[in-house]
Design a protein around this motif. Structure first.
Motif, PDB file in Angstrom:
ATOM      1  N   GLY A  11      47.200  51.025  50.464  1.00 10.17           N
ATOM      2  CA  GLY A  11      46.224  51.470  49.474  1.00 10.17           C
ATOM      3  C   GLY A  11      45.384  50.371  48.853  1.00 10.17           C
ATOM      4  N   CYS A  12      45.444  49.176  49.398  1.00 12.78           N
ATOM      5  CA  CYS A  12      44.670  48.058  48.851  1.00 12.78           C
ATOM      6  C   CYS A  12      43.228  48.126  49.357  1.00 12.78           C
ATOM      7  CB  CYS A  12      45.309  46.740  49.251  1.00 12.78           C
ATOM      8  SG  CYS A  12      46.965  46.522  48.573  1.00 12.78           S
ATOM      9  N   PHE A  13      42.292  47.595  48.574  1.00 14.67           N
ATOM     10  CA  PHE A  13      40.885  47.639  48.956  1.00 14.67           C
ATOM     11  C   PHE A  13      40.043  46.683  48.117  1.00 14.67           C
ATOM     12  CE2 PHE A  13      41.311  50.724  45.543  1.00 14.67           C
ATOM     13  CZ  PHE A  13      40.218  50.461  44.739  1.00 14.67           C
ATOM     14  N   VAL A  14      38.856  46.415  48.634  1.00  8.97           N
ATOM     15  CA  VAL A  14      37.781  45.761  47.887  1.00  8.97           C
ATOM     16  C   VAL A  14      36.569  46.665  48.060  1.00  8.97           C
ATOM     17  CG1 VAL A  14      36.276  43.748  47.667  1.00  8.97           C
ATOM     18  CG2 VAL A  14      38.677  43.446  48.359  1.00  8.97           C
ATOM     19  N   GLN A  15      36.006  47.129  46.949  1.00  7.01           N
ATOM     20  CA  GLN A  15      34.837  48.017  47.001  1.00  7.01           C
ATOM     21  C   GLN A  15      33.707  47.391  46.207  1.00  7.01           C
ATOM     22  OE1 GLN A  15      35.331  52.301  46.650  1.00  7.01           O
ATOM     23  NE2 GLN A  15      33.760  52.300  45.069  1.00  7.01           N
ATOM     24  N   ILE A  16      32.523  47.393  46.795  1.00  6.15           N
ATOM     25  CA  ILE A  16      31.338  46.855  46.127  1.00  6.15           C
ATOM     26  C   ILE A  16      30.281  47.943  46.081  1.00  6.15           C
ATOM     27  CG2 ILE A  16      29.495  45.138  46.253  1.00  6.15           C
ATOM     28  CD1 ILE A  16      31.575  43.228  47.486  1.00  6.15           C
ATOM     29  N   ILE A  42      38.727  45.710  42.978  1.00  9.00           N
ATOM     30  CA  ILE A  42      39.714  45.139  43.882  1.00  9.00           C
ATOM     31  C   ILE A  42      41.079  45.696  43.512  1.00  9.00           C
ATOM     32  CG2 ILE A  42      40.828  43.028  44.719  1.00  9.00           C
ATOM     33  CD1 ILE A  42      38.232  41.534  43.883  1.00  9.00           C
ATOM     34  N   LYS A  43      41.778  46.219  44.518  1.00 11.37           N
ATOM     35  CA  LYS A  43      43.171  46.659  44.360  1.00 11.37           C
ATOM     36  C   LYS A  43      43.974  45.889  45.392  1.00 11.37           C
ATOM     37  CE  LYS A  43      46.648  49.856  43.692  1.00 11.37           C
ATOM     38  NZ  LYS A  43      47.735  49.023  44.157  1.00 11.37           N
ATOM     39  N   GLY A  45      48.049  44.848  45.901  1.00 10.72           N
ATOM     40  CA  GLY A  45      49.400  44.990  45.369  1.00 10.72           C
ATOM     41  C   GLY A  45      49.354  45.774  44.079  1.00 10.72           C
ATOM     42  N   ASN A  46      49.981  45.263  43.034  1.00 15.79           N
ATOM     43  CA  ASN A  46      49.975  45.923  41.737  1.00 15.79           C
ATOM     44  C   ASN A  46      48.798  45.513  40.867  1.00 15.79           C
ATOM     45  OD1 ASN A  46      52.331  47.457  42.100  1.00 15.79           O
ATOM     46  ND2 ASN A  46      53.592  45.663  41.660  1.00 15.79           N
ATOM     47  N   TYR A  47      47.903  44.700  41.389  1.00 11.32           N
ATOM     48  CA  TYR A  47      46.772  44.202  40.615  1.00 11.32           C
ATOM     49  C   TYR A  47      45.531  45.032  40.897  1.00 11.32           C
ATOM     50  CZ  TYR A  47      49.796  40.209  39.925  1.00 11.32           C
ATOM     51  OH  TYR A  47      50.857  39.419  39.595  1.00 11.32           O
ATOM     52  N   TYR A  48      44.754  45.268  39.844  1.00  5.25           N
ATOM     53  CA  TYR A  48      43.505  46.011  39.960  1.00  5.25           C
ATOM     54  C   TYR A  48      42.502  45.400  38.996  1.00  5.25           C
ATOM     55  CZ  TYR A  48      39.976  49.601  39.445  1.00  5.25           C
ATOM     56  OH  TYR A  48      38.776  50.265  39.390  1.00  5.25           O
ATOM     57  N   LEU A  49      41.280  45.256  39.462  1.00  3.42           N
ATOM     58  CA  LEU A  49      40.221  44.824  38.559  1.00  3.42           C
ATOM     59  C   LEU A  49      38.934  45.531  38.894  1.00  3.42           C
ATOM     60  CD1 LEU A  49      37.844  42.838  39.797  1.00  3.42           C
ATOM     61  CD2 LEU A  49      39.602  41.145  39.711  1.00  3.42           C
ATOM     62  N   LYS A  50      38.093  45.608  37.898  1.00  2.33           N
ATOM     63  CA  LYS A  50      36.756  46.160  38.036  1.00  2.33           C
ATOM     64  C   LYS A  50      35.843  45.270  37.215  1.00  2.33           C
ATOM     65  CE  LYS A  50      34.160  50.444  37.478  1.00  2.33           C
ATOM     66  NZ  LYS A  50      34.266  51.879  37.139  1.00  2.33           N
ATOM     67  N   GLU A 120      46.622  42.790  53.780  1.00  3.76           N
ATOM     68  CA  GLU A 120      46.803  42.997  55.221  1.00  3.76           C
ATOM     69  C   GLU A 120      46.009  44.214  55.649  1.00  3.76           C
ATOM     70  OE1 GLU A 120      50.702  43.050  57.037  1.00  3.76           O
ATOM     71  OE2 GLU A 120      51.484  41.941  55.312  1.00  3.76           O
ATOM     72  N   SER A 121      45.434  44.144  56.850  1.00  3.19           N
ATOM     73  CA  SER A 121      44.649  45.255  57.372  1.00  3.19           C
ATOM     74  C   SER A 121      44.698  45.213  58.897  1.00  3.19           C
ATOM     75  CB  SER A 121      43.201  45.137  56.860  1.00  3.19           C
ATOM     76  OG  SER A 121      42.466  46.289  57.137  1.00  3.19           O
TER      77      SER A 121
END
Length: 149
Positions: A11-16, A42-43, A45-50, A120-121
């Motif tokens: 479920g990790c991602f980077v969205q712009i 950015i998500k 692991g357990n970290y998320y930011l906007k 990882e992807s």
């Protein structure tokens, strides 16, 4: 509003997301394409930011171009680094189809707060990424932008 997402496992991602393009389509940026204001999420692991992000559509075009080559060869690195150098996003491919997404985001380049991430992807996640990037490139053009009609 245009956006692209780079997804990874768990479920990790980077969205712009592009929220505003300045002087589009009449005046291009010296960084290529058009200057834009957007949002990065950015998500990892357990970290998320906007956070807010300033970049150019030319920088997005270069990332798209690099990513297409990496996907074709299943090898190489595609990098998106904005002009303010508060976002670095690197997508590293290896011959087995594995992909590592890594980089950092600093809301303010002059402050010490920063999120350093690694996700990882694999290449199966990048159809969606290329679709989003292609829509941006089709709308805003390449490093030279588009010619107004």
């Amino acid at each position: 509003m245009h956006e692209f997402v780079v997804r990874g496992k768990k479920g990790c991602f980077v969205q712009i997301t592009i929220e505003e393009a300045f002087d589009f389509p009449n005046m291009t940026s010296h960084f290529g394409g058009y200057d834009v204001r957007g949002i990065v999420e950015i998500k990892s692991g357990n970290y998320y930011l906007k956070g807010q992000l300033w970049f150019s559509t030319g920088e997005v075009y270069q990332f798209y171009d690099q990513l297409i080559r990496c996907m074709a060869d299943l090898d190489g690195i595609a990098a998106l680094i904005n002009s303010e150098v508060n976002l670095k996003l690197e997508v590293k491919f290896n011959k087995r189809g594995q992909v590592i997404i890594e980089g950092y985001f600093k809301e303010f380049a002059h402050e010490g707060n920063e999120l350093i991430f690694e996700i990882e992807s694999d290449q199966s996640f990048f159809v969606e990424t290329l679709d989003g990037l292609k829509q941006i490139v089709n709308h805003y053009g390449d490093m030279k932008g588009i010619c107004p009609k």
